[in-house]
Design a protein around this motif. Structure first.
Motif, PDB file in Angstrom:
ATOM      1  N   ARG A  64       0.896   9.130  23.773  1.00 48.65           N
ATOM      2  CA  ARG A  64       1.836   9.167  23.631  1.00 48.65           C
ATOM      3  C   ARG A  64       2.971  10.289  24.868  1.00 48.65           C
ATOM      4  O   ARG A  64       1.687  10.998  25.222  1.00 48.65           O
ATOM      5  N   GLY A 100       6.503  16.307   9.592  1.00 45.03           N
ATOM      6  CA  GLY A 100       6.911  17.230  10.763  1.00 45.03           C
ATOM      7  C   GLY A 100       7.876  17.967  10.417  1.00 45.03           C
ATOM      8  O   GLY A 100       8.473  19.085  11.429  1.00 45.03           O
ATOM      9  N   ARG A 156      -4.303   8.684  21.724  1.00 51.37           N
ATOM     10  CA  ARG A 156      -3.063   7.924  21.551  1.00 51.37           C
ATOM     11  C   ARG A 156      -2.283   7.738  22.484  1.00 51.37           C
ATOM     12  O   ARG A 156      -1.617   6.931  23.201  1.00 51.37           O
ATOM     13  N   ARG A 183      12.590  11.385  18.633  1.00 57.13           N
ATOM     14  CA  ARG A 183      12.224  10.418  20.013  1.00 57.13           C
ATOM     15  C   ARG A 183      13.151   9.128  19.528  1.00 57.13           C
ATOM     16  O   ARG A 183      13.531   9.023  20.740  1.00 57.13           O
ATOM     17  N   GLN A 235      12.957  27.033   9.243  1.00 54.09           N
ATOM     18  CA  GLN A 235      12.592  26.238   8.782  1.00 54.09           C
ATOM     19  C   GLN A 235      12.546  25.996   7.213  1.00 54.09           C
ATOM     20  O   GLN A 235      12.967  25.589   6.099  1.00 54.09           O
ATOM     21  N   VAL A 293      11.955  22.034  19.315  1.00 55.05           N
ATOM     22  CA  VAL A 293      13.572  22.095  19.104  1.00 55.05           C
ATOM     23  C   VAL A 293      13.921  23.244  18.374  1.00 55.05           C
ATOM     24  O   VAL A 293      13.719  23.709  16.695  1.00 55.05           O
ATOM     25  N   ARG A 336       1.370  22.375  22.671  1.00 55.47           N
ATOM     26  CA  ARG A 336       1.104  22.311  20.906  1.00 55.47           C
ATOM     27  C   ARG A 336       0.221  23.389  20.068  1.00 55.47           C
ATOM     28  O   ARG A 336       0.986  22.741  18.702  1.00 55.47           O
ATOM     29  N   LYS A 371      -0.364  12.803   9.911  1.00 55.03           N
ATOM     30  CA  LYS A 371      -0.014  13.343   8.818  1.00 55.03           C
ATOM     31  C   LYS A 371       1.248  11.840   9.139  1.00 55.03           C
ATOM     32  O   LYS A 371       1.980  11.301   7.632  1.00 55.03           O
ATOM     33  N   THR A 391      10.562  14.118  11.401  1.00 55.39           N
ATOM     34  CA  THR A 391      11.249  14.787  12.364  1.00 55.39           C
ATOM     35  C   THR A 391      11.232  14.032  13.936  1.00 55.39           C
ATOM     36  O   THR A 391      11.666  14.093  14.563  1.00 55.39           O
ATOM     37  N   ARG A 439       8.219  23.506  10.468  1.00 57.00           N
ATOM     38  CA  ARG A 439       7.164  23.926  11.783  1.00 57.00           C
ATOM     39  C   ARG A 439       7.406  25.054  11.644  1.00 57.00           C
ATOM     40  O   ARG A 439       6.632  25.473  12.425  1.00 57.00           O
ATOM     41  N   ASN A 471       7.002  22.244  23.033  1.00 61.36           N
ATOM     42  CA  ASN A 471       8.207  23.389  22.454  1.00 61.36           C
ATOM     43  C   ASN A 471       8.605  22.422  21.048  1.00 61.36           C
ATOM     44  O   ASN A 471       8.728  21.464  20.256  1.00 61.36           O
TER      45      ASN A 471
HETATM   46  P1  ADP Z   1       3.002  15.657  16.065  1.00 58.11           P
HETATM   47  O1  ADP Z   1       2.759  15.975  14.798  1.00 58.11           O
HETATM   48  O2  ADP Z   1       1.869  15.352  16.738  1.00 58.11           O
HETATM   49  O3  ADP Z   1       3.023  17.181  17.327  1.00 58.11           O
HETATM   50  P2  ADP Z   1       5.370  15.221  15.805  1.00 58.11           P
HETATM   51  O4  ADP Z   1       6.345  13.523  15.865  1.00 58.11           O
HETATM   52  O5  ADP Z   1       5.749  15.651  14.542  1.00 58.11           O
HETATM   53  O6  ADP Z   1       4.400  14.906  16.687  1.00 58.11           O
HETATM   54  O7  ADP Z   1       6.441  16.403  16.305  1.00 58.11           O
HETATM   55  C1  ADP Z   1       6.372  15.396  18.091  1.00 58.11           C
HETATM   56  C2  ADP Z   1       7.544  16.954  18.288  1.00 58.11           C
HETATM   57  O8  ADP Z   1       8.479  16.506  18.553  1.00 58.11           O
HETATM   58  C3  ADP Z   1       6.838  18.088  18.410  1.00 58.11           C
HETATM   59  O9  ADP Z   1       6.112  18.324  19.509  1.00 58.11           O
HETATM   60  C4  ADP Z   1       8.425  19.109  19.039  1.00 58.11           C
HETATM   61  O10 ADP Z   1       8.858  18.897  20.222  1.00 58.11           O
HETATM   62  C5  ADP Z   1       9.576  18.219  18.065  1.00 58.11           C
HETATM   63  N1  ADP Z   1       9.614  18.133  16.671  1.00 58.11           N
HETATM   64  C6  ADP Z   1       8.871  17.241  15.430  1.00 58.11           C
HETATM   65  N2  ADP Z   1       9.551  18.350  15.182  1.00 58.11           N
HETATM   66  C7  ADP Z   1       9.974  19.076  14.681  1.00 58.11           C
HETATM   67  C8  ADP Z   1      10.870  20.690  14.460  1.00 58.11           C
HETATM   68  N3  ADP Z   1      10.580  20.683  12.906  1.00 58.11           N
HETATM   69  N4  ADP Z   1      10.947  21.575  14.511  1.00 58.11           N
HETATM   70  C9  ADP Z   1      10.694  21.465  15.875  1.00 58.11           C
HETATM   71  N5  ADP Z   1      10.178  20.497  16.792  1.00 58.11           N
HETATM   72  C10 ADP Z   1      10.463  19.710  16.503  1.00 58.11           C
END
Ligand code: ADP
Length: 182
Positions: free
Chosen positions: A129, A85, A127, A37, A92, A60, A140, A14, A32, A88, A58
């Protein structure tokens, strides 16, 4: 201008696709995960709260995420954007629909990138991270199937979802996405 939601499991690409499409079509890329981050690296109140949650894979809490997205979109100044992102959870997705209605955004498109769990796990492990450990990835994926897939069904019911195969060369996938959008 249109509003694009790029959807799919963690590691499906994505972020990569959203970055490239936003550049080509002059859209704002709203990730997001990146927002969180950045908050973590700056040590803000949000960052302190989010760090542990993210490291475990988990989500947020919805109230926090809905607030962040609402504020971001209220300040978008007529520019088209890609949401990466978010949403989710079903909560939301519904909050987002309300934001769209209030701001009169009515050219919503949803693209779901697909790939199987094995492919995704391999990519994420490469990756590397801080949340790309085997245990966190497993969680996840569970979170994705339990909490996030209902969002896909929600958009399918609204007739908005378009599936695109996320396995293959990034440039080719990019072309397929662009063709669906223009
Ligand atoms: P990926 O697509 O690899 O999971 P992201 O950068 O989109 O990575 O998200 C990393 C983390 O940030 C998620 O595992 C979650 O903990 C948090 N996060 C991101 N977007 C959301 C969201 N919309 N709702 C809740 N938590 C989120």
């Amino acid at each position: 201008m249109f509003q694009l939601i790029i959807f799919g499991p963690p590691g499906v690409g994505k972020g990569t696709q959203a970055a490239s499409i936003s550049e080509k079509l002059n859209l704002q890329h709203i990730s997001t995960g990146e927002i969180l981050r950045k908050a973590v690296s700056e040590g803000t109140e949000l960052g302190l709260k989010a760090k542990e949650i993210m490291d475990r894979g988990n989500l947020v809490p919805d109230e926090i995420m809905n607030g962040i997205v609402k504020e971001t979109l209220e300040n978008i100044n007529g520019k088209g954007f890609i949401l990466d992102g978010f949403p989710r959870t079903l909560n939301q997705a519904k909050a987002l629909m309300e934001i769209f209605e209030n701001l009169n955004f009515n050219e919503v498109k949803v693209i779901t990138l697909t790939a199987d769990d094995e492919e995704i796990t391999e990519r994420l492990l490469k990756r590397g991270r801080s949340d790309d450990t085997r245990d966190t990835i497993l969680n996840r994926l569970n979170v994705y199937y339990n909490s996030t897939t209902p969002v896909k069904e929600y958009y399918e019911k609204l007739g908005l979802n378009m599936n695109i195969n996320g396995v293959g060369e990034a440039d080719k996938i990019n072309e397929v996405i662009l063709n669906k959008l223009i």
